[in-house]
Design an enzyme around this catalytic site. Structure first.
Site, mmCIF file in Angstrom:
data_model
loop_
_atom_site.group_PDB
_atom_site.id
_atom_site.type_symbol
_atom_site.label_atom_id
_atom_site.label_comp_id
_atom_site.label_asym_id
_atom_site.label_seq_id
_atom_site.Cartn_x
_atom_site.Cartn_y
_atom_site.Cartn_z
ATOM 1 C CG HIS A 105 -6.857 8.312 -1.521
ATOM 2 N ND1 HIS A 105 -7.771 7.896 -2.570
ATOM 3 C CD2 HIS A 105 -6.853 7.059 -0.556
ATOM 4 C CE1 HIS A 105 -8.007 6.327 -2.437
ATOM 5 N NE2 HIS A 105 -7.433 5.963 -1.214
ATOM 6 C CG HIS A 129 -6.073 -2.632 1.658
ATOM 7 N ND1 HIS A 129 -4.728 -2.623 0.749
ATOM 8 C CD2 HIS A 129 -6.688 -1.251 1.427
ATOM 9 C CE1 HIS A 129 -4.822 -1.465 0.383
ATOM 10 N NE2 HIS A 129 -6.167 -0.820 0.562
ATOM 11 C CD GLU A 169 -5.327 2.967 0.814
ATOM 12 O OE1 GLU A 169 -5.302 4.011 0.236
ATOM 13 O OE2 GLU A 169 -6.190 1.828 0.296
ATOM 14 C CG ASP A 175 -7.829 3.683 4.576
ATOM 15 O OD1 ASP A 175 -6.424 3.136 4.133
ATOM 16 O OD2 ASP A 175 -8.749 3.546 4.032
ATOM 17 C CG HIS A 229 -7.826 0.386 -4.354
ATOM 18 N ND1 HIS A 229 -7.025 1.675 -4.244
ATOM 19 C CD2 HIS A 229 -7.937 0.390 -3.104
ATOM 20 C CE1 HIS A 229 -7.208 1.917 -2.975
ATOM 21 N NE2 HIS A 229 -7.671 1.446 -2.197
ATOM 22 C CG ASP A 238 -10.188 -0.112 0.461
ATOM 23 O OD1 ASP A 238 -11.077 0.298 1.547
ATOM 24 O OD2 ASP A 238 -9.220 0.138 0.312
ATOM 25 C CE1 TYR A 267 -14.109 3.890 -0.815
ATOM 26 C CE2 TYR A 267 -14.331 2.006 -2.334
ATOM 27 C CZ TYR A 267 -13.611 2.375 -1.104
ATOM 28 O OH TYR A 267 -12.637 1.894 -0.487
ATOM 29 C CG HIS A 322 -13.678 2.951 3.981
ATOM 30 N ND1 HIS A 322 -12.921 3.812 5.150
ATOM 31 C CD2 HIS A 322 -12.495 2.693 3.086
ATOM 32 C CE1 HIS A 322 -11.574 3.525 4.852
ATOM 33 N NE2 HIS A 322 -11.328 3.184 3.760
#
Length: 402
Positions: free
Chosen positions: A25, A81, A83, A85, A147, A166, A194, A227
């Site tokens: 992040h 998701h 995001e 990554d 999230h 996530d 996490y 992850h």
């Protein structure tokens, strides 16, 4: 790049292990054990790719994916998701197969278009929608704000595998890949970190969503997050941990965090710890210098504590920068049901204590007193004052047990 790994009869892990990544992040999250970007290839009558990898790994990842499968044989790309990554590899992948349908939520489509400026072949889904891929189906469950607002889970029938993105993951570059091939202490800590540093603000939403997912009564034999490790040995253990963590979790621990200029605030912290131990010798007391330890590790210890204390010297009408940063971070995490207090040292301006108290109040936690402060160095009277402050804090925290 690590070789791809067969996960089940029809599922292959097609991700990337990144042991060199130490911040996430941006520079916000410390990840000393690295991370992984987990992507999965599901083969049936239809072939489906679930999630991609971070952009910086995209070219090499697509090159390796070509060795695993003819990219034109991929019928669908599932984006749980958006995001970067998880979605960054799309740019390289879609150069090769630009017409392949991308399955995501409505919000996911919106975010992907905004990030990459591409009008790809999107197919949106919502909770309960199914995609038949032959002898199996993929079932989608929206996980809004867990999230991000676009997040969802994908469940593979017959093999009973939950692709959770996530949720249930951790930043842990484990070459063993599976939870039963991991250092369990390290794994457990990274899971809690996490949760504490990323998911805590959404605990209420998460609790309701977990109950909703469990009510579907899906048989889960494996959990494949985006992850960290794949949960194949007792996979529901991580779900049970989440159920505990989202319910105002705490352990028998008090965390004392301080930053200090000329050691006076450190001496205060040590004296306060002594007072706490006078009251409850069985309580775990941890001390951290916020200027010398990871902000995220400290926040994790605060998350697991029944109460915490913050201390700082006064500098330039304020508090030391590491403490100010920590407080801002923790305020956003929205911890609940913890008792707190403050302490500080000063020379000619004792404003640090007022600033700390104001910050604690903004966190919405129960501040048990106005705190304690000392001028210049500690003498015997100051030390005893700090010891007594520690005693009173412990008595307030554990009044029902005394």
């Amino acid at each position: 790049m690590k070789d791809f790994v067969q996960v089940s009869n029809s599922v292959t892990w097609t991700g990337v292990i990144d042991q060199d990544m130490k911040k996430f992040h941006g520079e916000e999250l410390s990840i000393p054990n690295g991370t992984s970007y987990n992507s999965y290839l599901v083969r049936d009558e239809k072939t489906v790719l679930i999630d991609t990898v971070i952009y910086k790994e995209g070219y090499e990842w697509v090159s390796q994916l070509k060795k695993e499968i003819n990219l034109n044989e991929i019928d669908y790309i599932i984006m749980n998701h958006s995001e970067p990554d998880h979605s960054g590899g799309l740019l390289e992948l879609m150069r090769e197969i630009p017409e392949t349908p991308i399955v995501c939520t409505e919000k996911g489509m919106e975010i992907l278009k905004k990030y990459y400026g591409k009008n790809w072949n999107f197919q949106t889904v919502k909770t309960g929608d199914r995609l038949n891929i032959g002898s199996k189906e993929l079932i989608f469950v929206e996980m809004k704000m867990l999230h991000w607002p676009d997040s969802m889970l994908t469940y593979l029938t017959e093999e009973n595998i939950l692709f959770s993105n996530d949720a249930f993951g951790q930043h842990y570059a484990n070459y063993g890949l599976f939870n039963d091939m991991s250092d369990q202490d390290q794994l457990n800590y990274e899971c809690m970190k996490y949760y504490a540093c990323i998911l805590t603000p959404f605990s209420g939403i998460l609790k309701n969503k977990l109950e909703e997912v469990l009510a579907l009564d899906l048989k889960i034999d494996m959990i494949c997050p985006s992850h960290g490790v794949i949960w194949r040995d007792n996979p529901l253990q991580i779900v049970q941990k989440y159920l505990k963590w989202c319910n105002n979790y705490s352990e028998s621990q008090i965390t004392i965090v301080y930053d200090t200029m000329w050691e006076s605030t450190r001496k205060m912290a040590e004296s306060i710890a002594e007072g706490i131990s006078d009251v409850r010798q069985d309580i775990r007391v941890k001390l951290y210098n916020s200027g010398k330890n990871s902000e995220n590790d400290i926040a994790t210890e605060m998350f697991r504590s029944e109460g915490f204390l913050l201390g700082s010297s006064t500098i330039n009408n304020g508090i030391l920068p590491s403490m100010a940063s920590l407080m801002e971070s923790v305020k956003g995490l929205k911890f609940r049901d913890k008792k707190v207090g403050a302490f500080g040292s000063y020379g000619w301006n004792g404003k640090s204590l007022d600033i700390l108290n104001e910050g604690l109040d903004e966190m919405g936690l129960e501040r048990v007193s106005d705190g304690v402060k000392t001028m210049w160095n500690l003498d015997d009277e100051d030390r005893e004052k700090c010891v007594e402050f520690g005693r009173e804090f412990a008595k307030n925290l554990f009044v029902e047990l005394l």
